[in-house]
Design an enzyme around this catalytic site. Structure first.
Site, PDB file in Angstrom:
ATOM      1  N   PHE A  96       0.844  -1.191   0.000  1.00 29.42           N
ATOM      2  CA  PHE A  96       0.000   0.000   0.000  1.00 29.42           C
ATOM      3  C   PHE A  96       0.887   1.252   0.000  1.00 29.42           C
ATOM      4  O   PHE A  96       2.118   1.149   0.047  1.00 29.42           O
ATOM      5  CB  PHE A  96      -0.920  -0.006   1.225  1.00 29.42           C
ATOM      6  CG  PHE A  96      -1.708  -1.281   1.370  1.00 29.42           C
ATOM      7  CD1 PHE A  96      -2.922  -1.450   0.737  1.00 29.42           C
ATOM      8  CD2 PHE A  96      -1.202  -2.329   2.141  1.00 29.42           C
ATOM      9  CE1 PHE A  96      -3.635  -2.635   0.863  1.00 29.42           C
ATOM     10  CE2 PHE A  96      -1.910  -3.520   2.272  1.00 29.42           C
ATOM     11  CZ  PHE A  96      -3.134  -3.662   1.625  1.00 29.42           C
ATOM     12  N   SER A 150      -6.672  -7.843  -1.206  1.00 32.87           N
ATOM     13  CA  SER A 150      -6.155  -7.239   0.025  1.00 32.87           C
ATOM     14  C   SER A 150      -6.615  -5.793   0.143  1.00 32.87           C
ATOM     15  O   SER A 150      -6.501  -5.021  -0.816  1.00 32.87           O
ATOM     16  CB  SER A 150      -4.629  -7.281   0.039  1.00 32.87           C
ATOM     17  OG  SER A 150      -4.154  -8.609   0.088  1.00 32.87           O
ATOM     18  N   CYS A 203      -3.510  -5.008   6.938  1.00 29.10           N
ATOM     19  CA  CYS A 203      -3.818  -5.714   5.699  1.00 29.10           C
ATOM     20  C   CYS A 203      -4.794  -6.853   5.987  1.00 29.10           C
ATOM     21  O   CYS A 203      -4.516  -7.726   6.805  1.00 29.10           O
ATOM     22  CB  CYS A 203      -2.542  -6.269   5.070  1.00 29.10           C
ATOM     23  SG  CYS A 203      -2.831  -7.128   3.501  1.00 29.10           S
ATOM     24  N   THR A 256      -7.807  -9.654   4.142  1.00 30.29           N
ATOM     25  CA  THR A 256      -8.261 -10.340   2.945  1.00 30.29           C
ATOM     26  C   THR A 256      -9.778 -10.293   2.871  1.00 30.29           C
ATOM     27  O   THR A 256     -10.467 -10.600   3.851  1.00 30.29           O
ATOM     28  CB  THR A 256      -7.804 -11.811   2.954  1.00 30.29           C
ATOM     29  OG1 THR A 256      -6.378 -11.852   2.982  1.00 30.29           O
ATOM     30  CG2 THR A 256      -8.301 -12.546   1.719  1.00 30.29           C
ATOM     31  N   ALA A 310      -7.543 -12.706  12.552  1.00 28.51           N
ATOM     32  CA  ALA A 310      -7.098 -13.827  13.380  1.00 28.51           C
ATOM     33  C   ALA A 310      -6.688 -13.353  14.769  1.00 28.51           C
ATOM     34  O   ALA A 310      -6.552 -12.156  15.028  1.00 28.51           O
ATOM     35  CB  ALA A 310      -5.927 -14.534  12.698  1.00 28.51           C
ATOM     36  N   HIS A 337       1.503  -4.495   7.710  1.00 24.98           N
ATOM     37  CA  HIS A 337       1.914  -5.365   8.805  1.00 24.98           C
ATOM     38  C   HIS A 337       2.246  -4.477  10.013  1.00 24.98           C
ATOM     39  O   HIS A 337       3.330  -3.892  10.098  1.00 24.98           O
ATOM     40  CB  HIS A 337       3.129  -6.200   8.410  1.00 24.98           C
ATOM     41  CG  HIS A 337       2.887  -7.054   7.212  1.00 24.98           C
ATOM     42  ND1 HIS A 337       3.903  -7.595   6.456  1.00 24.98           N
ATOM     43  CD2 HIS A 337       1.734  -7.468   6.624  1.00 24.98           C
ATOM     44  CE1 HIS A 337       3.393  -8.297   5.450  1.00 24.98           C
ATOM     45  NE2 HIS A 337       2.081  -8.233   5.541  1.00 24.98           N
ATOM     46  N   THR A 353       4.369  12.175   8.076  1.00 26.02           N
ATOM     47  CA  THR A 353       5.764  12.554   8.264  1.00 26.02           C
ATOM     48  C   THR A 353       6.008  12.884   9.729  1.00 26.02           C
ATOM     49  O   THR A 353       5.265  13.661  10.337  1.00 26.02           O
ATOM     50  CB  THR A 353       6.127  13.766   7.392  1.00 26.02           C
ATOM     51  OG1 THR A 353       5.911  13.443   6.022  1.00 26.02           O
ATOM     52  CG2 THR A 353       7.579  14.165   7.590  1.00 26.02           C
TER      53      THR A 353
END
Length: 203
Positions: free
Chosen positions: A2, A40, A47, A49, A67, A105, A150
């Site tokens: 991304f 995704s 991230c 699914t 999960a 992640h 930033t």
């Protein structure tokens, strides 16, 4: 992969506990016919699914499943119906890279320690997890709830950013307050550079 440029402010329709963790249905302006089951989508920087989707007269939606590890490491465990969620579809070849490379992640949760509203910006200060702090540099990039931002200043575990009115309008950042737990992903280049330096130092 991304860019940290939020392209839709979705809204959670419902959340259900499932054996694997949590299932969330999110209302979106995306045309769900334009992506497949298994695609995704970054949801507040995590991230996910796509496991179900539908274009509906009452509003398009898609579902994701989180999960146990995701629930433990991110703020997804606190998601609830009615909550706004920053959304970004995965990067396509040839697309403009307006932010920085983001994997979706999450490295941990950063806590909002200060918010100051100014006429043309909002100042946020955060406390980073100790293990992520070394990868946050002044003028470097971080992804916070999926938004590429930033870094303004860094001192120990504390770091800060300024958000402009446009960012506040198109993301859920206008609702963030002191004490909120924010999904933090450090710059992947900083992470790889640190790993390379570690190997160089050890031999």
């Amino acid at each position: 992969m991304f860019t940290g440029i939020v392209t839709d402010l979705g809204q959670i329709i419902k959340c259900d506990d499932i054996p694997a963790g949590k299932r969330t249905r999110i209302k979106t302006v995306y045309d769900t016919d334009s992506f497949d089951i298994g695609a995704s989508i970054a949801c507040d920087g995590v991230c996910h699914t796509v496991t179900a989707k539908e274009n509906s007269a009452d509003g398009n939606w898609f579902e994701v499943e989180s999960a146990a590890e995701t629930l433990a490491l991110t703020n997804v465990a606190d998601w609830a119906a009615g909550q706004d969620i920053n959304l970004e579809r995965s990067l396509t070849m040839g697309a403009e890279l307006g932010g920085h490379l983001v994997l979706g992640h999450v490295d941990g949760l950063a806590e909002v320690t200060k918010r100051e509203d100014h006429p043309d910006s909002v100042y946020f200060q955060f406390r980073a997890p100790e293990e992520a702090a070394p990868f946050i540099a002044k003028k470097g990039s971080v992804a916070l709830n999926g938004a590429s931002l930033t870094v303004n200043e860094v001192e120990g575990l504390l770091f800060s950013v300024f958000l402009i009115p446009h960012t506040l309008e198109v993301t859920n950042w206008s609702d963030r307050k002191v004490g909120d737990q924010i999904n933090l992903e450090v710059d992947m280049m900083a992470r790889y550079a640190a790993r390379l330096a570690e190997f160089t130092k050890t031999g």
